[in-house]
Enzyme design. Structure first.
Site, PDB file in Angstrom:
ATOM      1  N   ASP A  11     -26.472  94.360  32.625  1.00  0.00           N
ATOM      2  CA  ASP A  11     -25.155  93.868  32.244  1.00  0.00           C
ATOM      3  C   ASP A  11     -25.274  93.265  30.836  1.00  0.00           C
ATOM      4  OD1 ASP A  11     -22.455  92.741  32.557  1.00  0.00           O
ATOM      5  OD2 ASP A  11     -23.499  90.833  32.806  1.00  0.00           O
ATOM      6  N   ILE A  12     -24.139  93.037  30.195  1.00  0.00           N
ATOM      7  CA  ILE A  12     -24.177  92.468  28.840  1.00  0.00           C
ATOM      8  C   ILE A  12     -23.914  90.965  28.844  1.00  0.00           C
ATOM      9  CG2 ILE A  12     -23.073  92.440  26.564  1.00  0.00           C
ATOM     10  CD1 ILE A  12     -22.638  95.421  26.803  1.00  0.00           C
ATOM     11  N   ASP A  13     -22.679  90.575  29.118  1.00  0.00           N
ATOM     12  CA  ASP A  13     -22.272  89.184  28.955  1.00  0.00           C
ATOM     13  C   ASP A  13     -22.893  88.285  30.020  1.00  0.00           C
ATOM     14  OD1 ASP A  13     -20.191  89.491  26.729  1.00  0.00           O
ATOM     15  OD2 ASP A  13     -19.539  90.973  28.193  1.00  0.00           O
TER      16      ASP A  13
ATOM     17  N   GLY B 209     -18.712  95.858  32.067  1.00  0.00           N
ATOM     18  CA  GLY B 209     -17.277  96.026  32.202  1.00  0.00           C
ATOM     19  C   GLY B 209     -16.615  96.295  30.866  1.00  0.00           C
TER      20      GLY B 209
ATOM     21  N   LYS C 218     -19.898  99.607  39.074  1.00  0.00           N
ATOM     22  CA  LYS C 218     -21.123  99.935  38.354  1.00  0.00           C
ATOM     23  C   LYS C 218     -22.093 100.681  39.260  1.00  0.00           C
ATOM     24  CE  LYS C 218     -20.883  95.891  35.285  1.00  0.00           C
ATOM     25  NZ  LYS C 218     -21.608  94.725  34.743  1.00  0.00           N
TER      26      LYS C 218
ATOM     27  N   ASP D 117     -24.939  89.119  36.292  1.00  0.00           N
ATOM     28  CA  ASP D 117     -24.597  87.718  36.567  1.00  0.00           C
ATOM     29  C   ASP D 117     -23.167  87.523  37.032  1.00  0.00           C
ATOM     30  OD1 ASP D 117     -22.978  86.157  33.947  1.00  0.00           O
ATOM     31  OD2 ASP D 117     -23.543  88.253  33.836  1.00  0.00           O
TER      32      ASP D 117
ATOM     33  N   ASN E 225     -18.332  91.254  38.823  1.00  0.00           N
ATOM     34  CA  ASN E 225     -18.284  92.718  38.733  1.00  0.00           C
ATOM     35  C   ASN E 225     -19.665  93.353  38.857  1.00  0.00           C
ATOM     36  OD1 ASN E 225     -19.127  91.746  36.230  1.00  0.00           O
ATOM     37  ND2 ASN E 225     -18.143  93.386  35.086  1.00  0.00           N
TER      38      ASN E 225
END
Length: 259
Positions: free
Chosen positions: A10-12, A45, A186, A209, A212
């Protein structure tokens, strides 16, 4: 480990800290994994145009965007799952009556159904992507959209969930929720990539984290929740690492035996 693995990030709040910065320890860890022949992928997302710089910095060309609705493998589109446009039009009409703006998103751009709104600015600002949706109330017509953003206070999405069964609503900000095709996630994107590459489930890893990320963390055998995740997200994962602010990716990769 001698077998090739695919690691989805994930990114954020996972790759990027809360200042939207990439920790040096994370960057070094990812390039170490790549040197050892593993495949690094992003599962986010965000729209594809919202993390181009990050893909370039980490030399990543496989990603799951829009929470699984737009999947790219080695630079080529592998799978798409667009929204039901008829239902989206009805949702937008209902949202307008409540002064809840909507942003339409395809693989190239995002457009809002209203010229401006404080909720749009407040939430998009936190992504620090340097761009905002421009106004085009009819952007949904004649194109595939993979996700929309519905801007409303916490709890207001409950009515939309009852009335619009074609969609899943996942909150990512106090005034914004992702609108996805029902059942899209995902995890579905990971399934498509693993199937195409012939990667066994024991060689799949996922870090996340957010809300989603829950289905991804529940589905992937080697799943890792960040220390900064909510309790129920941690409960969905097999492992829990340190916070993104405390070299969580590096620590988590050590936990699962990849470093």
């Amino acid at each position: 480990m001698t077998n090739q693995s695919v690691i989805f990030f994930d990114i954020d709040g996972t790759l990027l800290n809360h200042e939207k910065e990439l920790p040096l320890s994370t960057k070094k860890a990812i390039f170490k994994l790549k040197e050892e022949g593993h495949i690094i992928a992003i599962a986010t997302g965000r729209a594809p145009f919202m993390f181009e710089d990050l893909r370039r910095e980490l030399d990543i060309n496989t990603f799951i965007s829009y929470n699984g609705q737009y999947v790219v493998l080695n630079g080529e589109v592998l799978y798409t799952n667009p929204l039901n446009i008829s239902s989206l039009e009805k949702l937008t009409e209902a949202a307008l009556l409540n002064n809840h703006p909507v942003v339409f998103m395809d693989h190239e751009d995002m457009r809002a159904n209203v010229p401006e709104h404080e909720y749009i600015k407040e939430s998009i600002d936190t992504l620090k992507i340097g761009r905002f949706p421009t106004h085009d109330a009819l952007y949904y017509k004649g194109r595939d959209l993979y996700q929309s953003l519905l801007f409303c206070p916490v709890g207001a999405e409950n009515q939309y969930e009852r009335d619009f069964k074609d969609f899943d609503f996942i909150r990512w900000h106090p005034v914004s929720v992702d609108v996805l095709p029902r059942g899209g996630s995902k995890a579905k994107g990971i399934e498509k990539i693993a199937e195409k590459l012939g990667i066994p489930e024991e060689n799949l890893f996922a870090f996340g984290d957010g809300l989603n990320d829950m289905e991804m963390l529940l589905t992937v055998k080697n799943s890792v929740a960040m220390g900064n995740a909510e309790k129920k997200v941690k409960e969905a994962a097999r492992y829990v690492t340190k916070s993104v602010e405390d070299d969580g990716i590096y620590h988590g990769l050590q936990m699962v035996g990849l470093l």
